[in-house]
Design an enzyme around this catalytic site. Structure first.
Site, PDB file in Angstrom:
ATOM      1  N   ASN A 116      43.234  30.139  31.645  1.00  8.23           N
ATOM      2  CA  ASN A 116      42.956  31.484  31.149  1.00  8.23           C
ATOM      3  C   ASN A 116      44.196  32.327  31.463  1.00  8.23           C
ATOM      4  OD1 ASN A 116      42.029  34.013  30.530  1.00  8.23           O
ATOM      5  ND2 ASN A 116      40.253  33.955  31.897  1.00  8.23           N
ATOM      6  N   LYS A 119      45.126  31.726  35.236  1.00 10.89           N
ATOM      7  CA  LYS A 119      44.073  31.167  36.090  1.00 10.89           C
ATOM      8  C   LYS A 119      43.779  29.751  35.624  1.00 10.89           C
ATOM      9  CE  LYS A 119      41.845  35.557  36.980  1.00 10.89           C
ATOM     10  NZ  LYS A 119      41.197  36.581  36.200  1.00 10.89           N
ATOM     11  N   ARG A 142      41.284  29.600  27.082  1.00  7.86           N
ATOM     12  CA  ARG A 142      40.564  30.791  26.624  1.00  7.86           C
ATOM     13  C   ARG A 142      41.496  31.564  25.695  1.00  7.86           C
ATOM     14  NH1 ARG A 142      37.973  35.706  30.094  1.00  7.86           N
ATOM     15  NH2 ARG A 142      37.084  36.757  28.299  1.00  7.86           N
ATOM     16  N   HIS A 191      34.065  38.746  24.611  1.00  7.44           N
ATOM     17  CA  HIS A 191      33.292  38.210  25.744  1.00  7.44           C
ATOM     18  C   HIS A 191      32.299  37.129  25.296  1.00  7.44           C
ATOM     19  CE1 HIS A 191      34.125  42.166  28.085  1.00  7.44           C
ATOM     20  NE2 HIS A 191      34.932  41.199  28.521  1.00  7.44           N
ATOM     21  N   LEU A 229      29.593  43.343  32.622  1.00  6.94           N
ATOM     22  CA  LEU A 229      30.243  44.531  33.184  1.00  6.94           C
ATOM     23  C   LEU A 229      31.322  44.100  34.181  1.00  6.94           C
ATOM     24  CD1 LEU A 229      26.983  46.629  33.868  1.00  6.94           C
ATOM     25  CD2 LEU A 229      28.382  46.581  31.787  1.00  6.94           C
ATOM     26  N   GLY A 230      32.540  43.979  33.685  1.00  8.20           N
ATOM     27  CA  GLY A 230      33.678  43.658  34.548  1.00  8.20           C
ATOM     28  C   GLY A 230      34.739  44.723  34.348  1.00  8.20           C
ATOM     29  N   GLY A 278      36.823  44.550  31.923  1.00  8.13           N
ATOM     30  CA  GLY A 278      36.454  44.707  30.526  1.00  8.13           C
ATOM     31  C   GLY A 278      34.936  44.713  30.507  1.00  8.13           C
ATOM     32  N   ARG A 335      40.135  51.014  29.922  1.00 11.71           N
ATOM     33  CA  ARG A 335      40.021  51.227  28.473  1.00 11.71           C
ATOM     34  C   ARG A 335      39.008  52.328  28.177  1.00 11.71           C
ATOM     35  NH1 ARG A 335      38.964  45.029  27.023  1.00 11.71           N
ATOM     36  NH2 ARG A 335      39.919  44.404  28.986  1.00 11.71           N
ATOM     37  N   ARG A 373      34.338  49.457  42.991  1.00 13.64           N
ATOM     38  CA  ARG A 373      34.083  49.530  44.445  1.00 13.64           C
ATOM     39  C   ARG A 373      34.659  50.811  45.025  1.00 13.64           C
ATOM     40  NH1 ARG A 373      35.921  43.451  45.203  1.00 13.64           N
ATOM     41  NH2 ARG A 373      37.248  44.266  43.579  1.00 13.64           N
ATOM     42  N   GLU A 376      27.243  41.594  38.544  1.00 11.42           N
ATOM     43  CA  GLU A 376      26.788  40.639  39.560  1.00 11.42           C
ATOM     44  C   GLU A 376      26.783  41.236  40.965  1.00 11.42           C
ATOM     45  OE1 GLU A 376      29.270  37.099  39.185  1.00 11.42           O
ATOM     46  OE2 GLU A 376      29.052  37.219  37.009  1.00 11.42           O
ATOM     47  N   GLU A 404      32.585  31.443  32.359  1.00 13.78           N
ATOM     48  CA  GLU A 404      33.310  31.208  31.106  1.00 13.78           C
ATOM     49  C   GLU A 404      34.105  29.903  31.178  1.00 13.78           C
ATOM     50  OE1 GLU A 404      34.510  35.090  32.052  1.00 13.78           O
ATOM     51  OE2 GLU A 404      34.413  35.778  29.973  1.00 13.78           O
TER      52      GLU A 404
HETATM   53  P1  ADP Z   1      37.524  40.972  34.763  1.00 14.61           P
HETATM   54  O1  ADP Z   1      37.077  41.674  33.518  1.00 14.61           O
HETATM   55  O2  ADP Z   1      38.926  41.308  35.153  1.00 14.61           O
HETATM   56  O3  ADP Z   1      37.199  39.486  34.815  1.00 14.61           O
HETATM   57  P2  ADP Z   1      35.553  41.159  36.889  1.00 14.61           P
HETATM   58  O4  ADP Z   1      34.434  40.531  36.173  1.00 14.61           O
HETATM   59  O5  ADP Z   1      36.187  40.422  38.019  1.00 14.61           O
HETATM   60  O6  ADP Z   1      36.676  41.679  35.894  1.00 14.61           O
HETATM   61  O7  ADP Z   1      35.034  42.575  37.458  1.00 14.61           O
HETATM   62  C1  ADP Z   1      35.861  43.459  38.117  1.00 14.61           C
HETATM   63  C2  ADP Z   1      35.045  44.703  38.455  1.00 14.61           C
HETATM   64  O8  ADP Z   1      33.948  44.313  39.288  1.00 14.61           O
HETATM   65  C3  ADP Z   1      35.834  45.757  39.201  1.00 14.61           C
HETATM   66  O9  ADP Z   1      35.529  47.061  38.728  1.00 14.61           O
HETATM   67  C4  ADP Z   1      35.295  45.619  40.618  1.00 14.61           C
HETATM   68  O10 ADP Z   1      35.341  46.814  41.334  1.00 14.61           O
HETATM   69  C5  ADP Z   1      33.859  45.255  40.335  1.00 14.61           C
HETATM   70  N1  ADP Z   1      33.240  44.698  41.537  1.00 14.61           N
HETATM   71  C6  ADP Z   1      33.473  43.519  42.133  1.00 14.61           C
HETATM   72  N2  ADP Z   1      32.743  43.414  43.276  1.00 14.61           N
HETATM   73  C7  ADP Z   1      32.036  44.566  43.385  1.00 14.61           C
HETATM   74  C8  ADP Z   1      31.095  45.083  44.329  1.00 14.61           C
HETATM   75  N3  ADP Z   1      30.739  44.392  45.399  1.00 14.61           N
HETATM   76  N4  ADP Z   1      30.575  46.319  44.101  1.00 14.61           N
HETATM   77  C9  ADP Z   1      30.939  47.038  43.017  1.00 14.61           C
HETATM   78  N5  ADP Z   1      31.797  46.610  42.096  1.00 14.61           N
HETATM   79  C10 ADP Z   1      32.348  45.392  42.270  1.00 14.61           C
END
Ligand code: ADP
Length: 409
Positions: free
Chosen positions: A9, A16, A93, A181, A209-210, A212, A241, A285, A331, A379
Site C-alpha cells: 500500500n 506499507k 492497493r 474505501h 472513519l480514519g 480519510g 480534507r 486524539r 474502532e 484492507e
Molecule cells: P488512515 O486513513 O490514515 O488509514 P486511520 O484509520 O489510521 O487513518 O485513522 C487515523 C485516525 O484515527 C486519526 O484521526 C487518529 O487520531 C484516530 N485515532 C486512532 N486511535 C484513536 C483513539 N484511541 N481515539 C481517538 N481517535 C483515534
C-alpha cells in the site's frame, strides 16, 4: 513449501507491506511493516503479527530514499525473509480503477498505461500507488502483480447514485461518482454474515472513519450509495480534507481570491477538515484531549456531518438493520461512537454505553431495532484474498486452455 502473498500500500511518503502465508486453505498474516519518511528521514520497520520487532533500519540524514529505493529495499528484505516460502504474487492497493476496472486485475504494461490515465482523477494517491507496480514489473517481470481498487466495490450502485446533475457528455467523459474505501467496505461486507446474518442479507451503513473518512450504504452485501464521489474529497470532513463544499466556494476562490488550481487543491486536501477548523491538529486524539473551543467545534462538525449522512444513506436504503464503525476513529474513539449513536436514536438505535466503553464488538442493546457493531477493517487481507483468487483463476484458465489445445490437436 508454503505459498506467500505480499500486499503493498504505497502512499506519498510511505510504503506499507504485509506478508500473508497460505496455510490449510487460509491466508494467515505473518509480517507487516513499512518504509516511512520517504524523501525526508526514511526508516524501515518490520513486525511479526504478535507485535515483536523483526527488523528496523534508519537511513542517515542527507540520504534521500524515494519510492523506487524503498521498494528495492523491501523486495531484498522480503526475499531474505522468504527463504523456504514461495512468493506467488504481489497485491497492490490502487485508489482508482475508473469505470473500467470493476474487479482486481493482473497488471502488465498495457494495464499500467490504462491506470495511468486515472492519475488526474486521484492526483495525490494514484501516482504513488502505481510506482511500486512499475518498479516490480521491471525487477521481477515473472512475478504476477495484482491491482485491487478502492473504487471497484461501488460499481453495483444504481445510476442515480453515481451521477452528478451535469450535461451527459461530461458524464460520458468520466465525470461521475466513483466512491472510495471500497476494499474496507468489501471486507466488512464479507465479515458481517458471521456476526449478523440478518443485516448481511438486509441493509447496513458502514462508517469508515480514519484520516480519510466516508460512509457506505450496503444492501445484501452490495454497495448502493456512499459519501465519496468523483474524488476522495467529497462527503464527510476528514483529517485534512474539507469534505463536501458548495461548488460555488471553488468559483469564489478562483474568481475573488485569485487562487490557482494547485492552491485550491492544497486547501481542500491538506489544510481543511479537522485541521482547518481546529487550527490545531488533524488527529482526533489530540482534538478530543483539547480544551480549545475550536477543537470542540471541529469535532462537533465531524459528528454533525455524520448525523446528516446517516439520514441520507438510510433514506437511500429505505430502512436500516445495522450500523458498523471501522477504521482509526471508528474502532478506537468511543466518544465519537457514542455521539453518533445517540444522534441516531430516531433511526431505531438503542445504544449500549457500557458495551461501547468496554470496547465490545456489539454496542447496541439486545432489543435495539438497529444493531451497532465495531469491526476492525482489514484492507490488506481483502487484497491478499483477491490476489490469491485472481491467480488461482488465471492458473485454471491456462490449464483449461492447455487441455483444450491438447484435445484439439
Ligand atoms: P488512515 O486513513 O490514515 O488509514 P486511520 O484509520 O489510521 O487513518 O485513522 C487515523 C485516525 O484515527 C486519526 O484521526 C487518529 O487520531 C484516530 N485515532 C486512532 N486511535 C484513536 C483513539 N484511541 N481515539 C481517538 N481517535 C483515534
Amino acid at each position: 513449501m508454503p505459498n506467500a502473498i505480499v500486499v503493498l500500500n504505497a502512499g506519498s511518503s510511505s510504503i506499507k507491506f504485509s506478508l500473508f502465508l497460505e496455510r490449510e486453505g487460509d491466508l494467515v498474516p505473518d509480517l507487516r511493516g513499512q518504509v516511512e519518511g520517504l524523501y525526508t528521514a526514511a526508516r524501515f520497520i518490520s513486525k511479526a503479527t504478535d507485535g515483536t520487532l523483526k527488523a528496523e533500519k534508519r537511513w542517515p540524514d542527507g540520504v534521500e530514499l524515494g519510492h523506487d529505493g524503498a521498494l528495492d529495499y523491501l523486495v531484498d528484505y522480503l526475499r531474505a525473509e522468504l527463504s523456504g516460502i514461495r512468493l506467488i504474487g504481489i497485491g497492490h492497493r490502487v485508489v482508482h480503477g475508473g469505470s473500467v476496472y470493476t474487479r482486481p486485475v493482473c497488471v502488465d504494461g498495457k494495464v499500467l498505461k490504462a491506470l495511468d490515465t486515472f492519475v488526474p482523477l486521484a492526483p495525490l494517491h494514484q501516482p504513488h500507488n502505481l510506482t511500486p507496480i512499475r518498479r516490480a514489473l521491471e525487477r521481477a517481470p515473472e512475478l504476477p502483480q495484482v491491482a485491487c481498487f478502492d473504487t471497484s466495490f461501488h460499481h453495483t450502485q444504481p445510476d442515480v447514485a453515481r451521477m452528478f446533475a451535469i450535461p451527459t457528455d461530461l458524464r460520458e467523459a468520466g465525470v461521475m461518482r466513483y466512491g472510495f474505501h471500497g476494499l474496507s467496505y468489501e471486507f466488512i461486507a464479507s465479515f458481517l454474515p458471521d456476526i449478523d446474518p440478518k443485516a448481511a442479507k438486509g441493509k447496513s451503513i458502514v462508517l469508515h472513519l480514519g484520516n480519510g473518512a466516508s460512509m457506505c450504504a450496503i444492501e445484501e452485501g452490495r454497495s448502493i450509495a456512499n459519501t465519496m464521489g468523483f474524488t476522495a474529497v467529497e462527503g464527510l470532513p476528514m483529517g485534512t480534507r474539507s469534505g463536501s463544499l458548495d461548488p460555488g466556494v471553488i468559483l469564489y476562490l478562483l474568481d475573488q481570491r485569485k487562487m490557482d488550481v494547485r492552491a485550491i487543491e492544497k486547501l481542500i486536501y491538506t489544510q481543511s477538515g479537522l485541521l482547518g477548523v481546529s487550527g490545531i491538529s488533524s488527529d482526533m486524539r489530540t482534538l478530543l484531549a483539547s480544551e480549545n473551543p475550536q477543537a470542540k467545534l471541529a469535532v462537533d462538525l465531524f459528528c454533525y456531518r455524520i448525523r446528516r449522512e446517516l439520514g441520507s444513506l438510510a433514506a437511500a436504503l429505505g430502512g436500516l438493520d445495522a450500523i458498523v464503525f471501522t477504521a482509526g476513529i471508528g474502532e478506537n474513539a468511543p466518544v465519537i461512537r457514542s455521539r453518533v449513536c445517540r444522534d441516531a436514536a430516531w433511526l431505531g438505535v438503542e445504544f449500549d454505553e457500557t458495551a461501547n466503553a468496554e470496547g465490545l464488538r456489539r454496542i447496541s442493546t439486545d432489543s435495539s431495532r438497529v444493531a451497532v457493531w465495531v469491526i476492525p477493517t482489514n484492507e490488506e487481507l481483502m487484497i491478499a484474498r483477491h490476489t490469491r483468487q485472481l491467480l488461482e483463476s488465471t492458473i485454471k484458465e491456462k490449464e483449461n486452455e492447455n487441455r483444450g489445445s491438447t484435445t484439439g490437436s
